[in-house]
Design an enzyme around this catalytic site. Structure first.
Site, PDB file in Angstrom:
ATOM      1  N   ARG A 121      39.611  44.693  47.007  1.00 31.66           N
ATOM      2  CA  ARG A 121      39.103  43.537  46.274  1.00 31.66           C
ATOM      3  C   ARG A 121      38.864  42.361  47.217  1.00 31.66           C
ATOM      4  NH1 ARG A 121      42.882  42.925  42.113  1.00 31.66           N
ATOM      5  NH2 ARG A 121      44.063  41.350  43.245  1.00 31.66           N
ATOM      6  N   LYS A 122      39.744  42.179  48.198  1.00 28.90           N
ATOM      7  CA  LYS A 122      39.569  41.070  49.128  1.00 28.90           C
ATOM      8  C   LYS A 122      38.356  41.300  50.029  1.00 28.90           C
ATOM      9  CE  LYS A 122      42.791  39.093  47.146  1.00 28.90           C
ATOM     10  NZ  LYS A 122      44.169  39.120  47.561  1.00 28.90           N
ATOM     11  N   GLN A 152      45.857  37.904  36.534  1.00 31.35           N
ATOM     12  CA  GLN A 152      46.131  36.481  36.401  1.00 31.35           C
ATOM     13  C   GLN A 152      44.859  35.715  36.071  1.00 31.35           C
ATOM     14  OE1 GLN A 152      46.565  38.346  39.137  1.00 31.35           O
ATOM     15  NE2 GLN A 152      46.312  37.181  41.046  1.00 31.35           N
ATOM     16  N   TRP A 154      43.304  32.943  37.017  1.00 29.06           N
ATOM     17  CA  TRP A 154      42.315  32.487  38.007  1.00 29.06           C
ATOM     18  C   TRP A 154      41.603  33.648  38.684  1.00 29.06           C
ATOM     19  CZ3 TRP A 154      47.470  30.872  38.268  1.00 29.06           C
ATOM     20  CH2 TRP A 154      48.305  31.613  39.130  1.00 29.06           C
ATOM     21  N   GLU A 158      37.659  34.081  39.248  1.00 28.57           N
ATOM     22  CA  GLU A 158      37.108  34.303  40.588  1.00 28.57           C
ATOM     23  C   GLU A 158      36.204  35.524  40.626  1.00 28.57           C
ATOM     24  OE1 GLU A 158      41.140  32.489  42.676  1.00 28.57           O
ATOM     25  OE2 GLU A 158      40.647  34.617  42.910  1.00 28.57           O
ATOM     26  N   ASP A 304      57.757  35.393  40.378  1.00 29.87           N
ATOM     27  CA  ASP A 304      58.355  34.685  41.505  1.00 29.87           C
ATOM     28  C   ASP A 304      58.981  33.365  41.066  1.00 29.87           C
ATOM     29  OD1 ASP A 304      59.052  34.399  44.136  1.00 29.87           O
ATOM     30  OD2 ASP A 304      57.047  33.935  44.868  1.00 29.87           O
ATOM     31  N   ARG A 502      45.695  36.565  49.095  1.00 28.56           N
ATOM     32  CA  ARG A 502      46.304  37.344  50.161  1.00 28.56           C
ATOM     33  C   ARG A 502      45.216  38.012  51.006  1.00 28.56           C
ATOM     34  NH1 ARG A 502      50.720  40.301  46.224  1.00 28.56           N
ATOM     35  NH2 ARG A 502      48.908  40.356  44.871  1.00 28.56           N
TER      36      ARG A 502
END
Length: 532
Positions: A121-122, A152, A154, A158, A304, A502
Site C-alpha cells: 500500500r505504501k 482507520q 484517515w 487517503e 496504543d 509507516r
C-alpha cells in the site's frame, strides 16, 4: 558511574544522590512544567518535509498565497541542504520545488527494505504522489487496490484521494463513486484539521481540486491550512500527540514499577495533585467507543493510546476512573483478533507485536481478562524470532517492541499454563539478550544495530533491561549514557522514533523527555512529587 550490582533486580533503585537520580529528578521537573492548565502535556508535532512539499505543490497549482510559498520554499531548501530527509521525502520535496528528477524509482528503492504488511500500500501511495507531482506515470492498477474499508478513518480518506488522483491521471474517472468523494468531505469542513492529520487533509485537497464542484471549497480551506504553519515555515504531519505524551508522562511521574503486574515489590507511587489532574484530563478525552486517540479532537481510537492511558488511570485513580477504565477495556476486547493478537485500529486488520504487548500490559491487572491475556501472550511467543528482533512498526527502533514485550511476558504469572510461562520466559530472556548483544560502545542504542545511539531508543532498552534483571552491566552502561546525554535544561533531544505513514519518521520533540523519564522511572524508581 552507576554501580551495576545495585541494579541487578527489577525494582531495585540506585542509591540516593546518584547521577541517575539527579538526572531523573531534573527531567521530571521539566516534564511537569510542560503540563498545561488543561492537565495535558503539550506535545506539538514539528514540521516535516512531506507535508510541507505537498502544501507547496497545492499552493503552486492554485496560484495561492505567494508569501506562504516563499516560506515553504525556504524551509524545504534549508532541510534539503542541512538536514536531508529520507529518499521518499527528498524526492517529493525536489519535485514540489520544480526540480527535474530521473524516473520514479525513489519510492521503490526507499521502500524495498520495508518489511511490513502495509508495504504494498505504501508503494502505491508514494508512487501515486510522485506521479501527481509529475515525476513518473500513474500506476495502472485496479480500483480495488485503493479500498480501505474497515481501516482507520484517515487511511480511508487517503486511499480515496489517491484513487481520484489516479483516475484523473489515467483518464478513468468513470470508475469513481460517490463514496470516494464523500470520504474527502471532512477535509473542507470549517474548524480544526480533521482528525488532527495534515497529511490526510492535503491528499484530500489535491484530489478535490480536480473536480470543479469542489474548487471553491478547496481554496477556502487553504487559508486555514496555511495558518497552521510552524515558525520555521514548514507544516507538520499531525497537530500533536498530547494524549499519548500525557499518558506516558503520567506513568513516568507516578512510577510504573509500582503497578507492574509481574509480582515485583512496589517501589513507590508518586500520585499527587499533578498526576491526578493529568488523569482527570485524560479521562475526559475518552472517545464514545471507550478508546483513546493520540490527541484531543481525534475520534479514531487506537490500541496504543488506549493501553497507555488505561495503565496510567489504574495508577493515578483506579476507583475514581473505574468507569473509564472499564470502557477502555471493552474497547480493547472488541478490537482483539481471533489469533489472540491486537491490531492498532480495527479488528480484522493484522495483529501487531507491540500493540498486542501493549494490550496485555493494560488488561493483565484485571483477573477477569486472564484468558485474553494468555491468548495474547501465546501470540507473542509464537511471533518471536531466533535473533530476538521482534518488530519495527509505528516505532522505527527495535527496542520499542522489545520493552513492551518484556513487560507483557511478565504477566505470565502463577495463573498462566506452565507451557505458556516457559515460553514467555524464553521470549523475555531472548529479547533482552539480544539488546545486550547489540548495545553500542557508548552504552546506548539506535533505531537498528549499528545506528548512532539516541535517547528514545536507549530509554526503551533501559525499560526492558530493568524489568529482566539479567544484564546489570548493560543496564548500568545505558543509564550512564542517558546521564551524559541530558542537556543543560534537563531535557533531551533525540532522533524521533514515531512513524506515519509507516515507515516515514515524524518528530514530536516532547516525546524525548517523557520516554526517557519513563525509562529512568523503571530503572531507578519514580521521582518525588515535582513542584507544580
Amino acid at each position: 558511574m552507576i554501580t551495576s550490582s545495585l541494579l541487578s533486580r527489577p525494582g531495585r533503585t540506585a542509591p540516593a544522590g546518584s547521577a541517575a537520580l539527579r538526572c531523573r529528578d531534573r527531567l521530571a521537573q521539566r516534564v511537569a512544567d510542560q503540563v498545561g492548565p488543561d492537565g495535558l502535556v503539550k506535545a506539538p508535532c514539528a514540521s516535516r518535509v512531506l507535508e510541507s512539499s505537498l502544501l507547496l505543490r497545492l499552493l503552486t497549482v492554485e496560484g495561492y498565497a505567494p508569501h506562504v510559498r516563499e516560506r515553504l520554499t525556504r524551509y524545504l531548501r534549508n532541510r534539503l541542504e542541512h538536514r536531508p530527509p529520507d529518499a521518499i521525502q527528498g524526492a517529493v520535496a525536489r519535485a514540489a520545488l520544480g526540480e527535474r528528477l530521473p524516473g520514479g524509482c525513489f519510492a521503490e528503492r526507499a521502500l524495498a527494505s520495508f518489511d511490513h504488511f502495509t508495504a504494498d500500500r505504501k508503494r502505491l501511495m508514494f508512487t501515486t504522489l510522485l506521479a501527481e507531482l509529475g515525476v513518473t506515470v500513474f500506476p495502472r492498477t485496479r480500483p480495488e487496490a485503493f479500498t480501505a474499508r474497515g481501516q482507520q478513518s484517515w487511511l480511508q480518506a487517503e486511499m480515496a484521494a489517491l484513487k481520484i488522483m489516479t483516475a484523473y491521471g489515467t483518464g478513468t474517472t468513470g470508475l469513481l463513486t460517490e463514496r470516494d468523494w464523500f470520504l474527502l468531505a471532512p477535509a473542507v469542513r470549517p474548524g480544526p484539521v480533521w482528525e488532527g492529520n495534515h497529511f490526510a487533509r492535503l491528499l484530500a485537497l489535491l484530489a478535490l481540486r480536480k473536480n470543479p464542484a469542489h474548487r471553491g471549497a478547496v481554496r477556502r480551506t487553504l487559508e486555514a491550512v496555511t495558518a497552521d504553519l510552524r515558525p520555521d515555515g514548514g507544516l507538520p504531519f499531525i497537530t500533536g500527540m498530547d494524549i499519548f505524551a500525557t499518558a506516558i508522562a503520567g506513568l513516568a511521574l507516578t512510577g510504573p514499577a509500582a503497578c507492574a503486574h509481574a509480582g515485583h515489590r512496589p517501589v513507590r507511587c508518586g500520585t499527587g495533585p499533578l498526576p491526578a489532574a493529568m488523569a482527570d484530563a485524560l479521562a475526559t478525552r475518552q472517545n464514545p467507543d471507550g478508546g483513546f486517540a493520540f490527541t484531543p479532537g481525534v475520534r479514531q481510537s487506537d490500541v496504543d493510546d488506549t493501553s497507555y492511558t488505561v495503565e496510567f488511570l489504574r495508577v493515578a485513580g483506579p476507583y475514581r476512573h473505574r468507569s473509564a477504565i472499564a470502557a477502555a477495556e471493552r474497547y480493547l476486547l472488541a478490537v482483539r483478533n481471533p489469533d489472540g493478537g491486537f491490531p492498532t485500529f480495527a479488528r480484522g486488520t493484522p495483529s501487531e507485536i507491540a500493540m498486542t504487548a501493549a494490550a496485555v500490559n493494560a488488561l493483565a491487572p484485571n483477573p477477569a481478562h486472564r484468558t485474553v491475556v494468555d491468548e495474547a501472550l501465546a501470540f507473542l511467543t509464537r511471533r518471536r524470532q531466533p535473533d530476538g528482533i521482534l518488530e519495527r512498526s509505528w516505532s522505527r527502533n527495535v527496542t520499542n517492541a522489545v520493552f513492551r514485550t518484556t513487560l507483557a511476558c511478565a504477566a505470565a504469572g502463577p495463573g498462566a499454563p506452565p507451557g505458556l510461562s516457559r515460553a514467555a520466559g524464553t521470549t523475555k530472556r531472548q529479547a533482552t539478550r539480544y539488546l545486550a548483544s547489540v548495545q553500542n560502545l557508548d552504552g546506548g542504542w539506535g533505531h537498528h544495530p549499528g545506528d548512532a545511539s539516541d535517547p528514545i531508543s536507549t530509554a526503551y532498552a533501559v525499560i526492558a533491561l530493568s524489568r529482566d534483571g539479567g544484564h546489570p552491566t548493560a543496564l548500568a552502561r545505558a543509564l550512564d549514557h542517558l546521564v551524559r546525554a541530558q542537556r543543560p535544561d534537563g531535557g533531551y533531544r533525540s532522533r524521533p522514533d514515531q512513524a506515519g505513514p509507516r515507515p516515514l519518521l515524524y518528530d514530536v520533540p516532547a516525546l524525548a523527555d517523557v520516554c526517557v523519564l519513563l525509562g529512568l522511572a523503571h530503572a531507578v524508581g519514580p521521582t518525588a512529587r515535582p513542584r507544580v
